[in-house]
Design an enzyme around this catalytic site. Structure first.
Site, mmCIF file in Angstrom:
data_model
loop_
_atom_site.group_PDB
_atom_site.id
_atom_site.type_symbol
_atom_site.label_atom_id
_atom_site.label_comp_id
_atom_site.label_asym_id
_atom_site.label_seq_id
_atom_site.Cartn_x
_atom_site.Cartn_y
_atom_site.Cartn_z
ATOM 1 N N ARG A 58 -50.752 47.001 -7.612
ATOM 2 C CA ARG A 58 -50.508 46.640 -9.003
ATOM 3 C C ARG A 58 -51.444 47.456 -9.897
ATOM 4 N NH1 ARG A 58 -50.909 41.777 -6.041
ATOM 5 N NH2 ARG A 58 -48.968 40.587 -5.942
ATOM 6 N N LYS A 63 -54.185 39.668 -7.062
ATOM 7 C CA LYS A 63 -53.511 38.526 -7.663
ATOM 8 C C LYS A 63 -53.774 37.264 -6.846
ATOM 9 C CE LYS A 63 -49.074 37.235 -9.711
ATOM 10 N NZ LYS A 63 -47.679 37.647 -9.945
ATOM 11 N N HIS A 90 -45.277 49.796 -11.848
ATOM 12 C CA HIS A 90 -44.447 48.957 -10.983
ATOM 13 C C HIS A 90 -43.263 49.736 -10.404
ATOM 14 C CE1 HIS A 90 -45.859 44.912 -10.444
ATOM 15 N NE2 HIS A 90 -44.651 44.501 -10.118
ATOM 16 N N ARG A 133 -44.460 50.815 -7.196
ATOM 17 C CA ARG A 133 -44.565 49.655 -6.296
ATOM 18 C C ARG A 133 -43.208 49.349 -5.675
ATOM 19 N NH1 ARG A 133 -48.030 45.338 -5.335
ATOM 20 N NH2 ARG A 133 -47.164 43.241 -5.295
ATOM 21 N N HIS A 150 -47.939 39.662 -1.385
ATOM 22 C CA HIS A 150 -47.094 38.543 -1.779
ATOM 23 C C HIS A 150 -47.468 37.304 -0.964
ATOM 24 C CE1 HIS A 150 -43.628 41.267 -3.398
ATOM 25 N NE2 HIS A 150 -44.574 41.060 -4.284
ATOM 26 N N TYR A 152 -36.462 43.310 -1.874
ATOM 27 C CA TYR A 152 -36.302 44.705 -1.467
ATOM 28 C C TYR A 152 -35.232 44.872 -0.394
ATOM 29 C CZ TYR A 152 -40.402 45.265 -4.297
ATOM 30 O OH TYR A 152 -41.265 45.254 -5.355
#
Length: 347
Positions: free
Chosen positions: A174, A199, A270, A273, A296, A305
């Site tokens: 990120r 995150k 992003h 990413r 995640h 994805y």
């Protein structure tokens, strides 16, 4: 070129009023509670901004205390969010409505647990169904290489930008994670990169490719010494003034290189990413490894994805669908049963 932002994001604070039972005073207490329990500043600020919208809406309707809020009132707020129009005339996105309501619901749950309310009026509030959207764009390998080739590596900033793009492409970090990197987060011998407090305040270690490491090494040797200003802030990537790169600045410079490449896709950090995850999946990577790389917490966030990666599905479609490939018949009437006709031969 737009002025680049540097430094930390502004902290959004709520000042209590004279009434300790008012929504404003209790919101200030809630934000302090979050800070004491080590919620990130971004989380505290984000909730403060979302709840300030609700407070303003409630005050305009004469509501000052949470005890005055009922489920029908919250449903009225939900309808207001649905009908609200921004300055450009567009409605709020479903995701925006969802997160604003989720934040209100979380606050009222806290108010109930802290005994400021006897019951939670938001407990049975039905939230809007979230849309399962795909990423706006994903680069092909050729497009990614075209963007990577845009910075002028003969210049200090160009070499820095090339290193940034290579790190984004190789790791899928990120933008805030890239901006927070230090040279000590890289292990050149093992080919890994440590993300500190990503995150959700979580550390994770991800692999980084040899090519990206080579560009970072060149940047460290030839460019960073030209940018650093003592005392050294310690961050890996620096602005022209020797300061920490603001995430917005990072997005701006990446977007400029994407636009300069001439590809018909838009995006910034992003975009890389999404590209990294999609290309790895198409290359045969297990989705759980991609989940670990992206950081995640929930696999459902990574599963998007599997819907973006079209190459395997395209190959199966071409191999199994009878109309997927053009036939060799010259005229429609000469085509056998099940044989496709090449429309280009009819022109």
């Amino acid at each position: 070129m737009p002025r680049r932002k540097t430094g930390k994001a502004k902290v959004h604070t709520i000042t209590p009023d004279g009434d300790p039972r008012s929504m404003r005073s209790l919101l200030a207490a809630y934000l302090e509670w979050m800070a004491v329990r080590n919620y990130t500043q971004a989380s505290v600020t984000g909730r403060a901004q979302k709840l300030q919208v609700f407070l303003t809406w409630a005050q305009e309707r004469g509501l000052s205390r949470p005890t005055e809020v009922t489920k029908p009132i919250l449903e009225r707020y939900q309808r207001w969010l649905f009908h609200y129009r921004k300055k450009d005339g567009r409605p709020l996105g479903v995701s925006t409505q969802y997160h604003r309501l989720m934040t209100v619901r979380a606050w009222f749950r806290w108010l109930t647990k802290q005994n400021h309310l006897l019951y939670n009026p938001a407990s049975e509030l039905e939230l809007p169904r979230q849309e399962k959207r795909l990423p706006a764009a994903v680069l092909t390998r050729a497009e990614a290489e075209a963007v990577l080739g845009q910075p002028d590596i003969r210049t200090t900033l160009g070499l820095r930008d090339r290193a940034i793009l290579e790190v984004l492409y190789s790791t899928g970090l990120r933008r805030k994670e890239v901006a927070a990197l230090t040279a000590y987060n890289l292990d050149f011998e093992r080919g890994t990169l440590m993300v500190r407090l990503g995150k959700g305040q979580k550390d994770r270690m991800v692999p980084i490719g040899e090519r990206a490491l080579a560009w970072v090494e060149k940047y460290l040797a030839d460019a960073r010494p030209q940018l650093v200003v003592e005392p050294d802030p310690g961050h890996l990537f620096l602005t022209e003034a020797g300061e920490e790169l603001h995430p917005d600045t990072l997005s701006s410079l990446v977007r400029q290189h994407v636009e300069a490449s001439g590809i018909a896709k838009k995006g910034a950090c992003h975009l890389f990413r999404h590209t990294m995850a999609t290309l790895m999946l198409e290359g045969g990577a297990d989705i759980r490894f991609i989940q670990a790389m992206l950081g995640h917490a929930d696999l459902t966030s990574t599963e998007v994805y599997t819907r973006v990666s079209i190459q395997k599905l395209k190959g199966i479609h071409s191999a199994t669908h009878p109309g997927a490939r053009l036939g060799r018949a010259r005229k429609p009437e000469e085509a056998g049963a099940g044989q496709a006709v090449d429309p280009r031969q009819q022109l």
